[in-house]
Design a protein around this motif. Structure first.
Motif, PDB file in Angstrom:
ATOM      1  N   PHE A 225       0.823  -1.208   0.000  1.00  8.67           N
ATOM      2  CA  PHE A 225       0.000   0.000   0.000  1.00  8.67           C
ATOM      3  C   PHE A 225       0.859   1.260   0.000  1.00  8.67           C
ATOM      4  CE2 PHE A 225      -3.251  -3.008   1.468  1.00  8.67           C
ATOM      5  CZ  PHE A 225      -4.340  -2.598   0.715  1.00  8.67           C
ATOM      6  N   LEU A 226       1.958   1.248   0.761  1.00  6.81           N
ATOM      7  CA  LEU A 226       2.844   2.409   0.815  1.00  6.81           C
ATOM      8  C   LEU A 226       3.471   2.682  -0.548  1.00  6.81           C
ATOM      9  CD1 LEU A 226       4.608   1.715   4.230  1.00  6.81           C
ATOM     10  CD2 LEU A 226       2.944   3.519   3.760  1.00  6.81           C
ATOM     11  N   TYR A 227       3.833   1.626  -1.257  1.00  8.71           N
ATOM     12  CA  TYR A 227       4.430   1.785  -2.581  1.00  8.71           C
ATOM     13  C   TYR A 227       3.464   2.490  -3.530  1.00  8.71           C
ATOM     14  CZ  TYR A 227       7.097   0.605  -6.787  1.00  8.71           C
ATOM     15  OH  TYR A 227       7.831   0.681  -7.955  1.00  8.71           O
ATOM     16  N   LEU A 228       2.198   2.169  -3.403  1.00  6.77           N
ATOM     17  CA  LEU A 228       1.179   2.749  -4.277  1.00  6.77           C
ATOM     18  C   LEU A 228       0.716   4.134  -3.825  1.00  6.77           C
ATOM     19  CD1 LEU A 228      -1.023  -0.440  -4.784  1.00  6.77           C
ATOM     20  CD2 LEU A 228       0.587   0.549  -6.424  1.00  6.77           C
ATOM     21  N   ALA A 229       1.047   4.518  -2.588  1.00 13.82           N
ATOM     22  CA  ALA A 229       0.530   5.772  -2.031  1.00 13.82           C
ATOM     23  C   ALA A 229       1.544   6.908  -1.999  1.00 13.82           C
ATOM     24  CB  ALA A 229       0.006   5.529  -0.617  1.00 13.82           C
ATOM     25  N   PHE A 230       2.837   6.595  -1.883  1.00 11.72           N
ATOM     26  CA  PHE A 230       3.844   7.643  -1.732  1.00 11.72           C
ATOM     27  C   PHE A 230       4.069   8.394  -3.042  1.00 11.72           C
ATOM     28  CE2 PHE A 230       6.509   6.006   2.118  1.00 11.72           C
ATOM     29  CZ  PHE A 230       5.508   6.458   2.966  1.00 11.72           C
ATOM     30  N   PRO A 231       3.856   9.725  -3.069  1.00 13.01           N
ATOM     31  CA  PRO A 231       4.158  10.511  -4.268  1.00 13.01           C
ATOM     32  C   PRO A 231       5.640  10.883  -4.315  1.00 13.01           C
ATOM     33  CG  PRO A 231       3.245  11.933  -2.590  1.00 13.01           C
ATOM     34  CD  PRO A 231       3.239  10.540  -2.006  1.00 13.01           C
ATOM     35  N   LYS A 232       6.111  11.205  -5.499  1.00 12.50           N
ATOM     36  CA  LYS A 232       7.507  11.596  -5.664  1.00 12.50           C
ATOM     37  C   LYS A 232       7.795  12.929  -4.983  1.00 12.50           C
ATOM     38  CE  LYS A 232      10.962  12.590  -9.243  1.00 12.50           C
ATOM     39  NZ  LYS A 232      11.216  12.680 -10.710  1.00 12.50           N
ATOM     40  N   SER A 233       6.886  13.892  -5.127  1.00 14.23           N
ATOM     41  CA  SER A 233       7.043  15.230  -4.557  1.00 14.23           C
ATOM     42  C   SER A 233       5.676  15.894  -4.505  1.00 14.23           C
ATOM     43  CB  SER A 233       7.993  16.066  -5.423  1.00 14.23           C
ATOM     44  OG  SER A 233       7.338  16.514  -6.603  1.00 14.23           O
ATOM     45  N   PRO A 234       5.567  17.088  -3.909  1.00  8.06           N
ATOM     46  CA  PRO A 234       4.276  17.781  -3.912  1.00  8.06           C
ATOM     47  C   PRO A 234       3.776  18.098  -5.318  1.00  8.06           C
ATOM     48  CG  PRO A 234       5.754  18.767  -2.300  1.00  8.06           C
ATOM     49  CD  PRO A 234       6.572  17.809  -3.104  1.00  8.06           C
ATOM     50  N   TYR A 235       4.685  18.127  -6.281  1.00  9.94           N
ATOM     51  CA  TYR A 235       4.303  18.442  -7.653  1.00  9.94           C
ATOM     52  C   TYR A 235       3.931  17.190  -8.444  1.00  9.94           C
ATOM     53  CZ  TYR A 235       4.289  21.304 -11.913  1.00  9.94           C
ATOM     54  OH  TYR A 235       3.911  21.990 -13.029  1.00  9.94           O
ATOM     55  N   THR A 237       1.775  14.136  -7.477  1.00 10.43           N
ATOM     56  CA  THR A 237       0.945  13.341  -6.563  1.00 10.43           C
ATOM     57  C   THR A 237      -0.006  12.394  -7.287  1.00 10.43           C
ATOM     58  OG1 THR A 237      -0.753  15.081  -6.445  1.00 10.43           O
ATOM     59  CG2 THR A 237       1.018  15.166  -4.809  1.00 10.43           C
ATOM     60  N   LYS A 238       0.080  12.332  -8.614  1.00  9.96           N
ATOM     61  CA  LYS A 238      -0.822  11.474  -9.364  1.00  9.96           C
ATOM     62  C   LYS A 238      -0.301  10.034  -9.411  1.00  9.96           C
ATOM     63  CE  LYS A 238      -2.455  15.152 -12.457  1.00  9.96           C
ATOM     64  NZ  LYS A 238      -2.587  15.603 -13.866  1.00  9.96           N
ATOM     65  N   GLY A 239      -1.248   9.095  -9.577  1.00 10.28           N
ATOM     66  CA  GLY A 239      -0.889   7.693  -9.773  1.00 10.28           C
ATOM     67  C   GLY A 239      -1.098   6.849  -8.536  1.00 10.28           C
ATOM     68  N   GLY A 240      -1.124   5.523  -8.744  1.00 11.86           N
ATOM     69  CA  GLY A 240      -1.299   4.587  -7.648  1.00 11.86           C
ATOM     70  C   GLY A 240      -2.615   4.797  -6.923  1.00 11.86           C
ATOM     71  N   LEU A 241      -2.560   4.792  -5.621  1.00 13.26           N
ATOM     72  CA  LEU A 241      -3.769   4.997  -4.811  1.00 13.26           C
ATOM     73  C   LEU A 241      -4.234   6.445  -4.816  1.00 13.26           C
ATOM     74  CD1 LEU A 241      -2.927   2.803  -1.671  1.00 13.26           C
ATOM     75  CD2 LEU A 241      -4.378   2.213  -3.617  1.00 13.26           C
ATOM     76  N   ASN A 242      -3.412   7.350  -5.381  1.00 12.68           N
ATOM     77  CA  ASN A 242      -3.741   8.769  -5.376  1.00 12.68           C
ATOM     78  C   ASN A 242      -4.553   9.212  -6.587  1.00 12.68           C
ATOM     79  OD1 ASN A 242      -2.233   9.154  -2.971  1.00 12.68           O
ATOM     80  ND2 ASN A 242      -0.352   9.192  -4.182  1.00 12.68           N
TER      81      ASN A 242
END
Length: 506
Positions: A225-235, A237-242
């Motif tokens: 779940f963490l792998y799918l939720a963590f964004p690269k940066s505030p800019y 945030t798309k993808g995975g669970l987001n």
């Protein structure tokens, strides 16, 4: 409504040669936004990012606490070795974990903390479950070695990760949440252990074997779940669970721009670490001072935490009640730490907050060290509550170190170094409580009092030295003419916190 305008710019922002892979995407030097818009963005980051970060550290510390629970259930006796093996294992863990931690922030930068952290936790989960198959002291040492290698880099990589989302005066509070989640995990661990250990005998397994199997499965699942939720940066945030992201374009640009306006160095937050950064960090007396605070202030937590269920059991409680009674200790630490760090951020002060918290800590250990034999078990348990209710100073010290360390590469290395120090002390701290001193550990607790007293002095001295350094540099800088300042900026070899115009927080 107050508007945060674009007047604060930096000359190097518009240099096309600076537009490289190290530069944060989303920075807008001309962006204007209101204070409420910024607060909205920060609250969104707290909800959508910090909640996952807190889950990650909750899971990790739930597992770290599992060893003390397993010890109270008889793991050493079942496997045919004594507490000397446990202590040696703790020392081995500390050395390996420390080495891994020093590299963790660097590796996090290299591979991206949003990927490095969940992958490390995934591997950690499989290794944790393998504790159920330990058969002797040799396999105990091997598994502890491998586990420490994998786990060591997670926390420093997380520090690097959070620095890419939060301003300097927001970090101590968020780090208190981070370590607060660890305390909550320790509390829950005791309650869960009190239940899980009663599975003893099911499928021919000891209770502590069930403990490691269940925690291992939980950790692996959480890592996915963490792998799918963590964004690269505030800019990004798309993808995975987001899904389509939890910040729109304007909010994303606000999230990045506010960081750079708070700390211009963060414009190039993706800068990779060089050997020069490593050397500058390990030879900086200011950094070493914070590491000394870490060594002395955190030492008491190793023996106290490792043997807390056993210590409570020695008061006359059974093993299940003893594990359950550890819960209030960790909850009290969580509350006092968050309150202390939030107040420190609000009033912009570090040194006195740390010294006062440690004075509280000192009082509790003094009770354990000097209460006479035969004292009622309720009073002795109260002494452990006094210790646990003292605010944990580690997040405060880390925030103090990182905000006073620059440039970015050096700050990255310092983040790993402080977590390294926060575990390296375990090589000797694990030996403070000895079998011949059990169950009251009076000699050990007197030794601990010496460490705490030293840490109090170091917090006060560090504050004093920062104040004096600010005064000395300000006198030199203010004595310069505008032309001399311009010449200094153009010719100086000073970088980061070595510059005359760098102001240290105290």
């Amino acid at each position: 409504m107050a508007t945060i305008a674009s007047e604060k710019k930096f000359d190097y922002v518009h240099d096309d040669n600076e537009l490289s892979a190290t530069r944060l995407q989303g920075y807008d030097a001309d962006l204007e936004y209101t204070e409420e818009e910024e607060n909205q963005v920060r609250r969104r980051i707290d909800l959508r990012l910090m909640s996952w970060v807190l889950l990650s550290t909750f899971i990790l510390n739930l597992n770290r606490a599992s060893l003390s629970n397993a010890i109270s259930d008889g793991l050493p006796k079942n496997l045919g070795f004594g507490l000397d093996v446990v202590n040696n294992g703790a020392s081995l863990w500390a050395v390996v974990f420390a080495a891994s931690a020093f590299c963790g922030s660097i590796l996090g930068k290299r591979f991206g903390p949003h990927r490095f952290i969940p992958v490390s936790i995934l591997i950690f989960g499989f290794i944790l479950g393998s504790h159920a198959f330990i058969t002797n002291s040799t396999t105990f040492y091997i598994i502890r070695f491998v586990l420490a290698t994998v786990m060591g880099g997670v926390i420093p990589a997380t520090l690097v990760y959070l620095g890419g989302f939060y301003k300097k005066n927001e970090l101590a509070t968020r780090l208190s949440w981070f370590w607060g989640a660890q305390n909550l995990a320790s509390a829950v661990s005791g309650l869960l252990a009190a239940f899980i250990l009663q599975l003893k005998g099911k499928a021919g397994l000891y209770g502590w074997q069930w403990l490691f199997i269940i925690y291992g499965i939980t950790t692996v699942t959480s890592a996915v779940f963490l792998y799918l939720a963590f964004p690269k940066s505030p800019y990004h945030t798309k993808g995975g669970l987001n899904g389509n992201g939890w910040l729109d374009d304007r909010q994303a640009r606000i999230a990045i721009t506010r960081l750079v306006r708070d700390d211009a160095l963060k414009l190039h937050y993706n800068t990779q670490v060089t050997f020069r950064d490593v050397w500058a960090t390990i030879t900086d007396v200011k950094v070493l001072f914070h590491l000394a605070i870490t060594f002395t202030a955190l030492t008491p937590g190793v023996p106290f935490g490792l043997y807390l269920p056993t210590t409570i059991s020695s008061f006359g409680f059974n093993v299940y009640v003893s594990n359950a009674l550890t819960a209030p200790n960790y909850i009290l630490t969580l509350i006092s730490m968050i309150v202390m760090c939030a107040h420190s951020d609000r009033v912009n002060e570090r040194g006195f907050h740390g010294a006062l918290s440690l004075t509280w800590y000192f009082t509790g250990f003094a009770l354990l060290a000097f209460l006479p034999d035969g004292t009622d078990k309720g009073i002795r348990y109260f002494a452990t509550l006094v210790i646990s209710s003292a605010p944990f100073t580690h997040p405060l010290n880390i925030a103090w170190l990182t905000e006073n360390t620059a440039p970015i590469g050096k700050r990255t290395v310092a983040s790993g170094a402080v977590i390294c120090a926060a575990n390296l002390y375990g090589t000797y701290a694990a030996q403070i409580y000895q079998p011949w001193d059990a169950p009251a550990y009076r000699v050990g607790n007197r030794i601990i009092l010496g460490f705490i007293a030293t840490a109090i002095l170091l917090f006060l001295l560090r504050k004093y030295f920062y104040i004096q350094l600010n005064k000395q540099r300000a006198a030199i800088w203010n004595a310069k003419s505008e032309d001399e300042k311009a010449e200094y900026n153009a010719t100086t070899k000073h970088v980061g916190n070595e510059r005359l115009d760098f102001v240290f927080k105290n």
